[in-house]
Design a protein around this motif. Structure first.
Motif, PDB file in Angstrom:
ATOM      1  N   GLN A 117      36.719  36.090  37.758  1.00 14.44           N
ATOM      2  CA  GLN A 117      37.051  34.672  37.896  1.00 14.44           C
ATOM      3  C   GLN A 117      38.364  34.443  38.637  1.00 14.44           C
ATOM      4  O   GLN A 117      38.663  33.311  39.019  1.00 14.44           O
ATOM      5  CB  GLN A 117      37.081  34.026  36.513  1.00 14.44           C
ATOM      6  CG  GLN A 117      35.685  33.925  35.903  1.00 14.44           C
ATOM      7  CD  GLN A 117      35.706  33.386  34.492  1.00 14.44           C
ATOM      8  OE1 GLN A 117      36.346  33.949  33.609  1.00 14.44           O
ATOM      9  NE2 GLN A 117      35.003  32.293  34.267  1.00 14.44           N
ATOM     10  N   ALA A 118      39.115  35.503  38.867  1.00 15.67           N
ATOM     11  CA  ALA A 118      40.351  35.370  39.640  1.00 15.67           C
ATOM     12  C   ALA A 118      40.083  35.333  41.137  1.00 15.67           C
ATOM     13  O   ALA A 118      40.971  34.979  41.913  1.00 15.67           O
ATOM     14  CB  ALA A 118      41.299  36.526  39.321  1.00 15.67           C
TER      15      ALA A 118
ATOM     16  N   MET B 240      39.389  28.853  38.026  1.00 15.87           N
ATOM     17  CA  MET B 240      40.573  29.074  38.845  1.00 15.87           C
ATOM     18  C   MET B 240      41.460  27.836  38.848  1.00 15.87           C
ATOM     19  O   MET B 240      40.971  26.712  38.774  1.00 15.87           O
ATOM     20  CB  MET B 240      40.190  29.408  40.283  1.00 15.87           C
ATOM     21  CG  MET B 240      39.588  30.783  40.481  1.00 15.87           C
ATOM     22  SD  MET B 240      39.284  31.151  42.218  1.00 15.87           S
ATOM     23  CE  MET B 240      40.954  31.315  42.827  1.00 15.87           C
TER      24      MET B 240
ATOM     25  N   GLU C 225      44.954  33.269  36.995  1.00 15.62           N
ATOM     26  CA  GLU C 225      43.690  33.558  36.323  1.00 15.62           C
ATOM     27  C   GLU C 225      43.589  35.034  35.943  1.00 15.62           C
ATOM     28  O   GLU C 225      43.052  35.376  34.878  1.00 15.62           O
ATOM     29  CB  GLU C 225      42.516  33.161  37.206  1.00 15.62           C
ATOM     30  CG  GLU C 225      41.148  33.503  36.621  1.00 15.62           C
ATOM     31  CD  GLU C 225      40.934  32.968  35.207  1.00 15.62           C
ATOM     32  OE1 GLU C 225      40.319  33.696  34.392  1.00 15.62           O
ATOM     33  OE2 GLU C 225      41.366  31.847  34.902  1.00 15.62           O
TER      34      GLU C 225
END
Length: 382
Positions: A250-251, A1, A26
């Protein structure tokens, strides 16, 4: 991030904790990685990973379609204006309502069993989901391509289902294979594609090979893409893919505050988020990266324990932390997928707010629930 500790502290201060925060940069970067690897493949987002309407609208605007596995997900796709070739209807036990709404929207259906052909609305488009019956290198609950899983038809059944679709006047688009989730070993995908090629000469012409998703966050995406395209080419088919967790995990980050500590049989750091906010660790032993957002002398090894009266309510074990104190802030990473989506109101716990960071600005994309929100339907029934 790309979000810093300062960003996260500011979000927690403004919106409270537990809190789901998403990084728009991201999310866009993950989609770019997928498109760079898979090129001309059509991308359908597996909505179950995170169905927040703001995220769906963002993906829809970027040309992404949606894989829906429930009536509610189909309703979300309709609500944001997705239709036709932008929607896939999947799932092992579809309801009459799903067939009806899917047909109205012009969606493509993924068939999961032989007798499903007779349930399709007239003149439907369909793919046949094949279970390659492999040993998949992931948690058993995530291994949808294993022989013992409930998903798909066998290799022997697949040609019969395609023929039955054509005989019933439907469009048999092609084959679908999705072997699981959080798979890091590319050899699992190689094996699955290899099993599909055994069907060459038995299927008739195919327009589509849907290679599903399930790629682990550290998987060799370009290698998987090369093999998927090569397999599609053996059938003369267009490649479709269905990323879910890879696209949004991953965001997203779950922010949680330390309530206190205790030392009994183990060392516990008690936090204000738990299984009702992030179920994955309890459900299938998922391990999320944990980042303490404070600096202090003296480190120790701690288990992160949530507030539920359940022994399994642990977000992580054996985490190294610098002397935790009440009020400290922790960031649980890779939580954008199956985090907020699986959150619950168990113990009448209000689900957390969700906020999106873009261009230096936070936007609330789901407000924090109240207890009144939770029991509203109960009061209405009385």
């Amino acid at each position: 991030m790309s979000l810093t500790s300062e960003h996260l502290h500011a979000a927690a201060q403004q919106y409270g904790t537990p809190l789901y925060v998403y990084d728009a940069t991201e999310l866009d970067a993950a989609l770019a990685r997928i498109r760079a690897a898979f090129g001309t493949a059509r991308v359908y987002y597996a909505m179950k990973a995170n169905p927040n309407l703001t995220l769906l609208r963002r993906l829809h605007a970027q040309g992404v379609g949606f894989e829906c596995v429930s009536p509610g997900e189909l309703a979300r796709a309709q609500h944001i204006g997705a239709a036709g070739e932008r929607i896939i209807v999947n799932g092992p036990a579809k309801t009459p309502g799903e067939y009806a709404l899917g047909a109205r929207l012009g969606a493509t259906f993924i068939l999961d069993r032989e007798d499903e052909v007779a349930l399709l609305p007239p003149s439907s488009r369909a793919l046949v989901r094949v279970n390659p019956a492999l040993n998949i290198s992931t948690h058993d609950h995530l291994a949808t391509g294993a022989a013992h899983s409930k998903f798909g038809v066998t290799l022997e059944q697949a040609p019969r289902v395609l023929a039955a679709l054509r005989a019933a006047g439907h469009t048999a688009l092609g084959l679908h294979v999705h072997i699981g989730s959080a798979i890091r070993d590319a050899r699992d995908f190689t094996a699955a594609f290899g099993r599909l090629t055994e069907l060459r000469g038995q299927t008739g012409p195919l327009g589509v090979l849907d290679a599903g998703g399930g790629w682990g966050l550290g998987a060799d995406l370009h290698g998987i893409a090369r093999e998927a395209h090569a397999t599609a080419a053996t059938f003369g088919a267009q490649l479709w893919v269905e990323p879910g967790r890879y696209l949004v995990a991953q965001a997203g980050t779950l922010l949680t505050r330390v309530i206190g500590t205790k030392r009994t049989g183990r060392n516990f750091t008690l936090v204000d988020a738990g299984m009702t906010e992030l179920l994955r660790p309890m459900l299938y032993g998922a391990q999320h990266p944990v980042t303490p957002l404070w600096h202090r002398e003296g480190t120790g090894t701690w288990d992160l324990a949530g507030p539920a009266c359940e022994s399994g309510d642990l977000l992580a074990r054996d985490v190294t932390l610098p002397a935790p104190q009440a009020g400290d802030l922790l960031a649980i990473g890779e939580a954008g997928a199956y985090g907020a989506a699986m959150s619950s109101n168990y113990l009448t716990r209000a689900r957390p707010a969700e906020v999106l960071h873009e261009n230096g600005t936070w936007t609330v994309i789901r407000r924090r629930e109240t207890p009144q929100d939770i029991w509203q339907a109960e009061d209405a029934a009385g």
